[in-house]
Motif scaffolding. Structure first.
Motif, PDB file in Angstrom:
ATOM      1  N   LEU A  20       0.838  -1.196   0.000  1.00  0.00           N
ATOM      2  CA  LEU A  20       0.000   0.000   0.000  1.00  0.00           C
ATOM      3  C   LEU A  20       0.873   1.246   0.000  1.00  0.00           C
ATOM      4  CD1 LEU A  20      -2.413  -1.030   2.918  1.00  0.00           C
ATOM      5  CD2 LEU A  20      -2.917  -1.156   0.462  1.00  0.00           C
ATOM      6  N   ASP A  21       0.399   2.290  -0.644  1.00  0.00           N
ATOM      7  CA  ASP A  21       1.023   3.606  -0.504  1.00  0.00           C
ATOM      8  C   ASP A  21       0.440   4.273   0.732  1.00  0.00           C
ATOM      9  OD1 ASP A  21       2.743   3.798  -2.665  1.00  0.00           O
ATOM     10  OD2 ASP A  21       1.224   4.623  -4.007  1.00  0.00           O
ATOM     11  N   HIS A  22       1.268   4.976   1.466  1.00  0.00           N
ATOM     12  CA  HIS A  22       0.743   5.770   2.575  1.00  0.00           C
ATOM     13  C   HIS A  22       0.119   7.050   2.019  1.00  0.00           C
ATOM     14  CE1 HIS A  22       1.450   7.382   6.930  1.00  0.00           C
ATOM     15  NE2 HIS A  22       0.212   7.538   6.525  1.00  0.00           N
ATOM     16  N   THR A  23       0.878   7.722   1.166  1.00  0.00           N
ATOM     17  CA  THR A  23       0.416   8.938   0.510  1.00  0.00           C
ATOM     18  C   THR A  23       0.857   8.863  -0.947  1.00  0.00           C
ATOM     19  OG1 THR A  23       0.688  10.197   2.557  1.00  0.00           O
ATOM     20  CG2 THR A  23       0.538  11.464   0.529  1.00  0.00           C
ATOM     21  N   THR A  24      -0.060   9.169  -1.869  1.00  0.00           N
ATOM     22  CA  THR A  24       0.293   9.108  -3.288  1.00  0.00           C
ATOM     23  C   THR A  24       1.212  10.267  -3.655  1.00  0.00           C
ATOM     24  OG1 THR A  24      -1.654  10.380  -3.958  1.00  0.00           O
ATOM     25  CG2 THR A  24      -1.873   7.974  -3.905  1.00  0.00           C
ATOM     26  N   SER A  25       2.009  10.068  -4.685  1.00  0.00           N
ATOM     27  CA  SER A  25       2.997  11.086  -5.047  1.00  0.00           C
ATOM     28  C   SER A  25       2.396  12.261  -5.805  1.00  0.00           C
ATOM     29  CB  SER A  25       4.115  10.463  -5.877  1.00  0.00           C
ATOM     30  OG  SER A  25       3.600   9.939  -7.076  1.00  0.00           O
ATOM     31  N   ASN A  26       1.508  12.013  -6.734  1.00  0.00           N
ATOM     32  CA  ASN A  26       1.050  13.118  -7.572  1.00  0.00           C
ATOM     33  C   ASN A  26      -0.199  13.826  -7.052  1.00  0.00           C
ATOM     34  OD1 ASN A  26      -0.437  10.869  -8.100  1.00  0.00           O
ATOM     35  ND2 ASN A  26      -0.391  11.049 -10.316  1.00  0.00           N
ATOM     36  N   THR A  27      -0.999  13.180  -6.223  1.00  0.00           N
ATOM     37  CA  THR A  27      -2.224  13.822  -5.723  1.00  0.00           C
ATOM     38  C   THR A  27      -2.218  14.046  -4.214  1.00  0.00           C
ATOM     39  OG1 THR A  27      -3.322  11.696  -5.439  1.00  0.00           O
ATOM     40  CG2 THR A  27      -3.626  12.809  -7.568  1.00  0.00           C
ATOM     41  N   ALA A  28      -1.226  13.510  -3.517  1.00  0.00           N
ATOM     42  CA  ALA A  28      -1.101  13.626  -2.063  1.00  0.00           C
ATOM     43  C   ALA A  28      -2.298  13.046  -1.321  1.00  0.00           C
ATOM     44  CB  ALA A  28      -0.859  15.068  -1.639  1.00  0.00           C
ATOM     45  N   LEU A  29      -2.949  12.079  -1.933  1.00  0.00           N
ATOM     46  CA  LEU A  29      -4.055  11.383  -1.281  1.00  0.00           C
ATOM     47  C   LEU A  29      -3.472  10.459  -0.222  1.00  0.00           C
ATOM     48  CD1 LEU A  29      -7.103  10.673  -1.277  1.00  0.00           C
ATOM     49  CD2 LEU A  29      -6.574   8.894  -2.930  1.00  0.00           C
ATOM     50  N   THR A  30      -3.966  10.558   0.995  1.00  0.00           N
ATOM     51  CA  THR A  30      -3.477   9.733   2.097  1.00  0.00           C
ATOM     52  C   THR A  30      -4.472   8.612   2.360  1.00  0.00           C
ATOM     53  OG1 THR A  30      -2.315  11.572   3.089  1.00  0.00           O
ATOM     54  CG2 THR A  30      -2.813   9.723   4.523  1.00  0.00           C
ATOM     55  N   PHE A  31      -3.958   7.404   2.476  1.00  0.00           N
ATOM     56  CA  PHE A  31      -4.799   6.233   2.688  1.00  0.00           C
ATOM     57  C   PHE A  31      -4.854   5.850   4.165  1.00  0.00           C
ATOM     58  CE2 PHE A  31      -3.323   5.835  -1.689  1.00  0.00           C
ATOM     59  CZ  PHE A  31      -4.537   5.708  -2.333  1.00  0.00           C
ATOM     60  N   PRO A  32      -5.977   5.305   4.611  1.00  0.00           N
ATOM     61  CA  PRO A  32      -6.085   4.809   5.992  1.00  0.00           C
ATOM     62  C   PRO A  32      -5.404   3.443   6.091  1.00  0.00           C
ATOM     63  CG  PRO A  32      -8.144   4.461   4.829  1.00  0.00           C
ATOM     64  CD  PRO A  32      -7.239   5.191   3.883  1.00  0.00           C
ATOM     65  N   ILE A  33      -4.083   3.444   6.184  1.00  0.00           N
ATOM     66  CA  ILE A  33      -3.324   2.208   6.033  1.00  0.00           C
ATOM     67  C   ILE A  33      -3.656   1.163   7.096  1.00  0.00           C
ATOM     68  CG2 ILE A  33      -1.455   3.165   4.661  1.00  0.00           C
ATOM     69  CD1 ILE A  33       0.175   3.505   7.211  1.00  0.00           C
ATOM     70  N   GLU A  34      -3.882   1.562   8.334  1.00  0.00           N
ATOM     71  CA  GLU A  34      -4.215   0.568   9.365  1.00  0.00           C
ATOM     72  C   GLU A  34      -5.567  -0.066   9.074  1.00  0.00           C
ATOM     73  OE1 GLU A  34      -4.528  -2.047  12.424  1.00  0.00           O
ATOM     74  OE2 GLU A  34      -2.755  -1.157  11.540  1.00  0.00           O
ATOM     75  N   ALA A  35      -6.553   0.726   8.712  1.00  0.00           N
ATOM     76  CA  ALA A  35      -7.880   0.179   8.415  1.00  0.00           C
ATOM     77  C   ALA A  35      -7.829  -0.755   7.216  1.00  0.00           C
ATOM     78  CB  ALA A  35      -8.874   1.306   8.166  1.00  0.00           C
ATOM     79  N   LEU A  36      -7.101  -0.372   6.171  1.00  0.00           N
ATOM     80  CA  LEU A  36      -6.987  -1.231   4.986  1.00  0.00           C
ATOM     81  C   LEU A  36      -6.250  -2.532   5.312  1.00  0.00           C
ATOM     82  CD1 LEU A  36      -6.116   1.443   2.283  1.00  0.00           C
ATOM     83  CD2 LEU A  36      -8.210   0.071   2.406  1.00  0.00           C
ATOM     84  N   ALA A  37      -5.148  -2.419   6.066  1.00  0.00           N
ATOM     85  CA  ALA A  37      -4.366  -3.609   6.414  1.00  0.00           C
ATOM     86  C   ALA A  37      -5.176  -4.564   7.287  1.00  0.00           C
ATOM     87  CB  ALA A  37      -3.083  -3.199   7.124  1.00  0.00           C
ATOM     88  N   ALA A  38      -5.840  -4.033   8.299  1.00  0.00           N
ATOM     89  CA  ALA A  38      -6.639  -4.886   9.187  1.00  0.00           C
ATOM     90  C   ALA A  38      -7.783  -5.547   8.425  1.00  0.00           C
ATOM     91  CB  ALA A  38      -7.187  -4.055  10.353  1.00  0.00           C
ATOM     92  N   HIS A  39      -8.421  -4.801   7.562  1.00  0.00           N
ATOM     93  CA  HIS A  39      -9.533  -5.361   6.780  1.00  0.00           C
ATOM     94  C   HIS A  39      -9.031  -6.461   5.841  1.00  0.00           C
ATOM     95  CE1 HIS A  39     -13.353  -5.616   4.767  1.00  0.00           C
ATOM     96  NE2 HIS A  39     -12.739  -5.446   3.604  1.00  0.00           N
ATOM     97  N   ALA A  40      -7.926  -6.198   5.161  1.00  0.00           N
ATOM     98  CA  ALA A  40      -7.379  -7.200   4.240  1.00  0.00           C
ATOM     99  C   ALA A  40      -6.996  -8.476   4.986  1.00  0.00           C
ATOM    100  CB  ALA A  40      -6.178  -6.629   3.501  1.00  0.00           C
ATOM    101  N   LYS A  41      -6.402  -8.324   6.176  1.00  0.00           N
ATOM    102  CA  LYS A  41      -6.014  -9.497   6.961  1.00  0.00           C
ATOM    103  C   LYS A  41      -7.223 -10.245   7.525  1.00  0.00           C
ATOM    104  CE  LYS A  41      -1.345  -8.287   8.224  1.00  0.00           C
ATOM    105  NZ  LYS A  41      -0.369  -8.264   9.295  1.00  0.00           N
ATOM    106  N   SER A  42      -8.354  -9.560   7.654  1.00  0.00           N
ATOM    107  CA  SER A  42      -9.555 -10.272   8.101  1.00  0.00           C
ATOM    108  C   SER A  42     -10.076 -11.202   7.010  1.00  0.00           C
ATOM    109  CB  SER A  42     -10.648  -9.284   8.517  1.00  0.00           C
ATOM    110  OG  SER A  42     -11.230  -8.648   7.385  1.00  0.00           O
TER     111      SER A  42
END
Length: 118
Positions: free
Chosen positions: A24-46
């Protein structure tokens, strides 16, 4: 159900007996969109319990508040130092959860004095 759910569910059978890795990207390079990395990681692992999650923090480091303790579902967080820390190119760091400290992080790439000190 999200596109991530669809992808994980579709491929989970293919990954049986293997070690899948989600990057996962934490923050995208060209748009500076920040992702909820903990929520995505926990959901994917579920959905895929043996999934490893790595986060590319090149653009998130220092642009976001980063507290490694707040992202326990992330197995690896890596970033470079030249964008935000004014370090030379090639300087980077890798944080790995405790499960990996005695494997990939057992010995640093560069060994200096004090390596055996606690």
């Amino acid at each position: 159900q999200t596109a991530l759910d669809d992808h994980l569910l579709l491929n989970s059978k293919k990954w049986e007996g293997k070690q899948p890795l989600l990057v996962l990207d934490h923050t995208t390079s060209n748009t500076a969109l920040t992702f909820p990395i903990e929520a995505l990681a926990a959901h994917a692992k579920s959905i895929v319990p043996n999934l490893l999650v790595a986060v590319d923090g090149a653009h998130g480091l220092l642009a976001q508040n980063l507290d490694i303790a707040q992202i326990p579902s992330v197995d690896f967080y890596l970033s470079n130092g030249h964008k935000w820390l004014s370090a030379p190119r090639g300087v980077a760091f890798l944080h790995a959860t405790g499960a990996f400290h005695d494997t990939i992080l057992r010995q640093p790439a560069i060994v200096s004095h004090g390596i055996d000190e606690p």
